[in-house]
Design a protein around this motif. Structure first.
Motif, short mmCIF file in Angstrom:
data_model
loop_
_atom_site.label_atom_id
_atom_site.label_comp_id
_atom_site.label_asym_id
_atom_site.label_seq_id
_atom_site.Cartn_x
_atom_site.Cartn_y
_atom_site.Cartn_z
N THR A 153 34.86 -12.37 23.16
CA THR A 153 35.49 -11.29 23.74
C THR A 153 36.59 -10.78 22.97
O THR A 153 36.63 -9.48 22.75
CB THR A 153 36.03 -11.72 25.23
OG1 THR A 153 34.89 -12.18 25.98
CG2 THR A 153 36.61 -10.52 25.89
N LEU A 154 37.66 -11.55 22.51
CA LEU A 154 38.49 -10.98 21.37
C LEU A 154 38.02 -10.20 20.25
O LEU A 154 38.54 -9.36 19.87
CB LEU A 154 39.49 -12.17 21.04
CG LEU A 154 40.39 -12.65 22.12
CD1 LEU A 154 41.23 -13.87 21.84
CD2 LEU A 154 41.38 -11.65 22.63
N ALA A 155 36.85 -10.90 19.65
CA ALA A 155 36.34 -10.23 18.47
C ALA A 155 36.00 -8.88 18.80
O ALA A 155 36.03 -7.97 18.16
CB ALA A 155 35.58 -11.10 18.02
N LEU A 156 35.24 -8.80 20.09
CA LEU A 156 34.60 -7.62 20.13
C LEU A 156 35.56 -6.49 20.87
O LEU A 156 35.37 -5.35 20.39
CB LEU A 156 33.55 -7.54 21.40
CG LEU A 156 32.27 -8.53 21.00
CD1 LEU A 156 31.27 -9.14 22.40
CD2 LEU A 156 31.44 -7.86 20.09
N SER A 157 36.46 -7.08 21.65
CA SER A 157 37.50 -5.94 22.18
C SER A 157 38.82 -5.55 21.18
O SER A 157 38.98 -4.57 21.15
CB SER A 157 38.06 -6.49 23.31
OG SER A 157 38.79 -7.84 23.15
N LEU A 158 39.05 -6.55 20.42
CA LEU A 158 40.20 -6.19 19.60
C LEU A 158 39.87 -6.35 18.08
O LEU A 158 40.43 -5.67 17.17
CB LEU A 158 41.31 -7.30 19.65
CG LEU A 158 41.74 -7.09 21.12
CD1 LEU A 158 42.86 -8.38 21.57
CD2 LEU A 158 42.72 -5.83 21.65
N GLY A 159 39.02 -7.30 17.53
CA GLY A 159 38.88 -7.64 16.29
C GLY A 159 38.10 -6.69 15.46
O GLY A 159 38.60 -6.27 14.23
N VAL A 160 37.01 -6.28 16.09
CA VAL A 160 36.02 -5.30 15.10
C VAL A 160 36.93 -4.15 15.10
O VAL A 160 37.05 -3.34 13.95
CB VAL A 160 34.93 -5.28 15.95
CG1 VAL A 160 34.11 -4.08 15.25
CG2 VAL A 160 33.93 -6.45 15.75
N PRO A 161 37.47 -3.21 16.16
CA PRO A 161 38.38 -2.23 15.86
C PRO A 161 39.71 -2.39 15.00
O PRO A 161 39.84 -1.48 14.18
CB PRO A 161 38.85 -1.77 17.42
CG PRO A 161 37.75 -2.24 18.34
CD PRO A 161 37.41 -3.79 17.57
N ALA A 162 40.21 -3.54 15.14
CA ALA A 162 41.36 -3.71 14.29
C ALA A 162 40.75 -3.96 12.75
O ALA A 162 41.51 -3.53 11.80
CB ALA A 162 42.02 -4.99 14.67
N GLY A 163 39.64 -4.39 12.46
CA GLY A 163 39.20 -4.96 11.22
C GLY A 163 38.77 -3.41 10.69
O GLY A 163 38.86 -3.03 9.38
#
Length: 188
Positions: A153-163
């Protein structure tokens, strides 16, 4: 604990092994980031690798297909080995694959690195829930698994946009370099 609960034989619940569960959650985060990051970087990666944006999209497909194809055979092949070295090997697979993508100027080499990352991801997904479940008593398994899968969930909601934002600010190679570094940190 009260005297009444001691008399009834009730014990305090066993605390969750937070460091291990958070490490597994971060491994899940890394896997999802490695899988999906190219989708947010199509315009940046295409010219650097000399291919149309649509071919960069196949880097996500390659990861997913390799993950699907490798999960069962790799898990069966490595079933008898101790869990920790297999997990460390999977994390090192992500580190090497992401480092190759960060440094590559060849689409073919990048595609190959994505296939390796996909195989690593398939192995990791087959292991994560089982590892989390074995770390705690039966009555705590649901919580332990939820902690580990929160990395998705963190990767989808925060990680990909942050990356994607990091790649916009510092270049797409930096984003993959950071992922490689994160995997190496997890090994430690």
């Amino acid at each position: 604990m009260s005297t009444a609960s001691m008399a009834q034989g009730t014990a305090l619940p066993v605390p969750l092994p937070w460091s291990g569960l958070l490490a597994l959650s971060t491994a899940a985060f890394t896997a999802v980031m490695t899988e999906l990051l190219p989708a947010g970087l199509l315009p940046e990666m295409a010219p650097a690798l000399g291919v149309p944006e649509a071919r960069i999209g196949f880097l996500v497909t390659a990861y997913a297909a390799a993950s699907f194809a490798a999960a069962i055979p790799l898990t069966a092949l490595l079933r008898g080995l101790p869990r920790r070295p297999v997990l460390v090997g999977a994390l090192l697979g992500f580190a090497v694959s992401d480092a190759v993508v960060a440094l590559s100027s060849s689409y073919a080499l990048t595609f190959g690195a994505r296939l390796v990352a996909g195989c690593t991801g398939g192995l990791l997904w087959a292991m994560l829930v089982g590892y989390a479940a074995r770390m705690v008593p039966a009555e705590r398994r649901g919580r332990a698994i939820a902690v580990v899968l929160a990395g998705i969930t963190l990767a989808l909601s925060l990680g990909v946009p942050a990356g994607t934002a990091l790649a916009g600010a510092m270049g797409w190679r930096t984003a993959f370099g950071v992922l490689a570094g994160l995997a190496v940190l997890l090994v430690g």
